[in-house]
Design a protein around this motif. Structure first.
Motif, PDB file in Angstrom:
ATOM      1  N   ALA A  45      47.741  50.712  46.204  1.00  0.00           N
ATOM      2  CA  ALA A  45      46.922  51.475  47.149  1.00  0.00           C
ATOM      3  C   ALA A  45      46.726  52.905  46.662  1.00  0.00           C
ATOM      4  O   ALA A  45      45.631  53.472  46.792  1.00  0.00           O
ATOM      5  N   TYR A  46      47.769  53.500  46.093  1.00  0.00           N
ATOM      6  CA  TYR A  46      47.661  54.873  45.598  1.00  0.00           C
ATOM      7  C   TYR A  46      46.691  54.955  44.417  1.00  0.00           C
ATOM      8  O   TYR A  46      45.904  55.897  44.304  1.00  0.00           O
ATOM      9  N   VAL A  47      46.757  53.974  43.525  1.00  0.00           N
ATOM     10  CA  VAL A  47      45.830  53.954  42.392  1.00  0.00           C
ATOM     11  C   VAL A  47      44.398  53.764  42.891  1.00  0.00           C
ATOM     12  O   VAL A  47      43.465  54.422  42.420  1.00  0.00           O
ATOM     13  N   ARG A  63      47.842  41.307  33.609  1.00  0.00           N
ATOM     14  CA  ARG A  63      48.693  40.817  34.694  1.00  0.00           C
ATOM     15  C   ARG A  63      49.437  41.953  35.370  1.00  0.00           C
ATOM     16  O   ARG A  63      49.759  42.967  34.742  1.00  0.00           O
ATOM     17  N   GLY A  64      49.753  41.750  36.647  1.00  0.00           N
ATOM     18  CA  GLY A  64      50.643  42.638  37.375  1.00  0.00           C
ATOM     19  C   GLY A  64      51.520  41.790  38.277  1.00  0.00           C
ATOM     20  O   GLY A  64      51.051  40.792  38.830  1.00  0.00           O
ATOM     21  N   LEU A  65      52.781  42.162  38.396  1.00  0.00           N
ATOM     22  CA  LEU A  65      53.712  41.381  39.221  1.00  0.00           C
ATOM     23  C   LEU A  65      54.493  42.323  40.120  1.00  0.00           C
ATOM     24  O   LEU A  65      55.066  43.313  39.662  1.00  0.00           O
ATOM     25  N   GLY A  66      54.466  42.031  41.431  1.00  0.00           N
ATOM     26  CA  GLY A  66      55.205  42.872  42.351  1.00  0.00           C
ATOM     27  C   GLY A  66      55.185  42.294  43.752  1.00  0.00           C
ATOM     28  O   GLY A  66      54.940  41.108  43.940  1.00  0.00           O
ATOM     29  N   ASN A  67      55.439  43.139  44.725  1.00  0.00           N
ATOM     30  CA  ASN A  67      55.468  42.678  46.113  1.00  0.00           C
ATOM     31  C   ASN A  67      55.104  43.818  47.050  1.00  0.00           C
ATOM     32  O   ASN A  67      55.076  44.982  46.647  1.00  0.00           O
ATOM     33  N   GLU A  68      54.794  43.451  48.266  1.00  0.00           N
ATOM     34  CA  GLU A  68      54.491  44.364  49.367  1.00  0.00           C
ATOM     35  C   GLU A  68      53.080  44.935  49.332  1.00  0.00           C
ATOM     36  O   GLU A  68      52.707  45.694  50.224  1.00  0.00           O
ATOM     37  N   ALA A 122      44.210  42.936  50.826  1.00  0.00           N
ATOM     38  CA  ALA A 122      42.941  43.598  50.513  1.00  0.00           C
ATOM     39  C   ALA A 122      43.068  44.466  49.264  1.00  0.00           C
ATOM     40  O   ALA A 122      42.124  44.547  48.459  1.00  0.00           O
ATOM     41  N   ASP A 123      44.217  45.108  49.093  1.00  0.00           N
ATOM     42  CA  ASP A 123      44.435  45.932  47.899  1.00  0.00           C
ATOM     43  C   ASP A 123      44.506  45.075  46.641  1.00  0.00           C
ATOM     44  O   ASP A 123      44.010  45.469  45.577  1.00  0.00           O
ATOM     45  N   LEU A 124      45.124  43.909  46.759  1.00  0.00           N
ATOM     46  CA  LEU A 124      45.191  43.004  45.608  1.00  0.00           C
ATOM     47  C   LEU A 124      43.791  42.616  45.143  1.00  0.00           C
ATOM     48  O   LEU A 124      43.480  42.638  43.946  1.00  0.00           O
ATOM     49  N   LYS A 125      42.936  42.231  46.082  1.00  0.00           N
ATOM     50  CA  LYS A 125      41.585  41.808  45.731  1.00  0.00           C
ATOM     51  C   LYS A 125      40.763  42.972  45.172  1.00  0.00           C
ATOM     52  O   LYS A 125      40.007  42.808  44.207  1.00  0.00           O
ATOM     53  N   GLU A 126      40.896  44.145  45.782  1.00  0.00           N
ATOM     54  CA  GLU A 126      40.139  45.299  45.322  1.00  0.00           C
ATOM     55  C   GLU A 126      40.621  45.767  43.956  1.00  0.00           C
ATOM     56  O   GLU A 126      39.811  46.153  43.098  1.00  0.00           O
ATOM     57  N   PHE A 127      41.928  45.701  43.718  1.00  0.00           N
ATOM     58  CA  PHE A 127      42.472  46.086  42.423  1.00  0.00           C
ATOM     59  C   PHE A 127      41.932  45.158  41.337  1.00  0.00           C
ATOM     60  O   PHE A 127      41.534  45.586  40.245  1.00  0.00           O
ATOM     61  N   GLU A 128      41.916  43.866  41.643  1.00  0.00           N
ATOM     62  CA  GLU A 128      41.399  42.880  40.691  1.00  0.00           C
ATOM     63  C   GLU A 128      39.925  43.143  40.388  1.00  0.00           C
ATOM     64  O   GLU A 128      39.483  43.066  39.226  1.00  0.00           O
TER      65      GLU A 128
END
Length: 287
Positions: free
Chosen positions: A250-252, A268-273, A277-283
């Protein structure tokens, strides 16, 4: 492999890049030698209690070198949270019975005024530190047997229900998912892992450092997370994989979008929390 010790020893002859930090770099072989040097120092010191080594450092090469040293020497790493201060910080160090505390100028003045339960403090920025380590330059990998049941580290909880608790993590526990992460993320020695999450946290260790050591993957290390520095770092180091926890995505995403954001090496990125919506927008934004 069932111990962190095995992961490190397996890279002892690897001449490929192992650690990238700012303008410095080490091959895996050089990195393992630095770990062996620090392990030899530890094994030469008298102990008055459990073999616990606290690390009060930001993300920097010394942290990873001492992490490896603890594994090679059969010591237990204590990931000290540097956001803790004063009596709370002292309590954490005493609670985990640290015999050694590795720190630097960033925290040195504060810890001198605290009751650390007799922990021997080493300042990695000091001349005496360099002189002490120089006695063990070129040290061989120590002849220490470490099993999967041996305690590798003590990692503190966030302390939301009282004082932070030190979670006991055996070698077997922290290495259990190493190969799974390598396989799931398709990591090879041609990848580069970017780590800006704090090394005292389990996420950076178990999804970043250990899978990288297990696969001979170079680690590009940033001292502290920076949203504005994320993409420039990725491009500078050619990072292909990163780990995260909490809200860094979200900060990025909160940084101004640029037309060339998708021009990067990340796969790739791996994490949690992270929010869905941020996952889709980051992608979308960073491809």
């Amino acid at each position: 492999m069932t111990t962190v010790t095995e992961l490190i020893r397996a890279q002892a002859d690897n001449q490929n890049p192992g650690l990238l930090f700012e303008d410095q770099s080490w091959t895996y072989a050089q990195f393992v030698q630095a770990c062996a040097q620090r392990a030899a120092f530890l094994l030469d010191q008298p102990l008055n209690g459990p073999f616990h080594v606290g690390l009060l450092l930001d993300n920097e090469p010394e942290y990873l070198m001492w992490l490896g040293a603890c594994a090679l020497a059969g010591a237990t790493l204590v990931g000290v949270n540097p956001t803790r201060r004063g009596d709370d910080l002292a309590r954490d160090i005493r609670h985990t019975e640290c015999q050694f505390l590795i720190s630097n100028d960033n925290y040195w003045e504060e810890i001198q005024a605290l009751d650390l339960g007799g922990a021997r403090c080493l300042n990695t920025n000091s001349q005496s530190y360099g002189e002490a380590l120089s006695n063990f330059e070129g040290a061989s990998l120590p002849d220490v047997e470490v099993s999967s049941k041996d305690m590798f580290c003590l990692i503190f909880t966030s302390g939301t229900t009282g004082a932070p608790k030190a979670c006991i993590c055996s070698h077997g526990r922290v290495t259990a998912n190493v190969q799974r992460v390598i396989d799931d993320q398709g990591l090879t020695a041609q990848d580069i892992t970017y780590i800006s999450m704090p090394l005292f946290h389990s996420n950076a260790l178990m999804t970043g450092v250990l899978p990288s050591w297990g696969g001979g993957v170079p680690i590009a290390l940033r001292r502290k997370f920076s949203a504005s520095g994320f993409l420039p770092d990725v491009r500078r180091f050619g990072a292909t994989y990163f780990c995260y926890v909490g809200k860094p995505l979200a900060y990025v995403l909160a940084t101004p979008e640029q037309a060339d954001d998708a021009d990067n090496t990340l796969r790739r990125g791996l994490g949690n929390e992270a929010a869905h919506a941020d996952l889709k927008e980051f992608e979308r934004r960073f491809a």
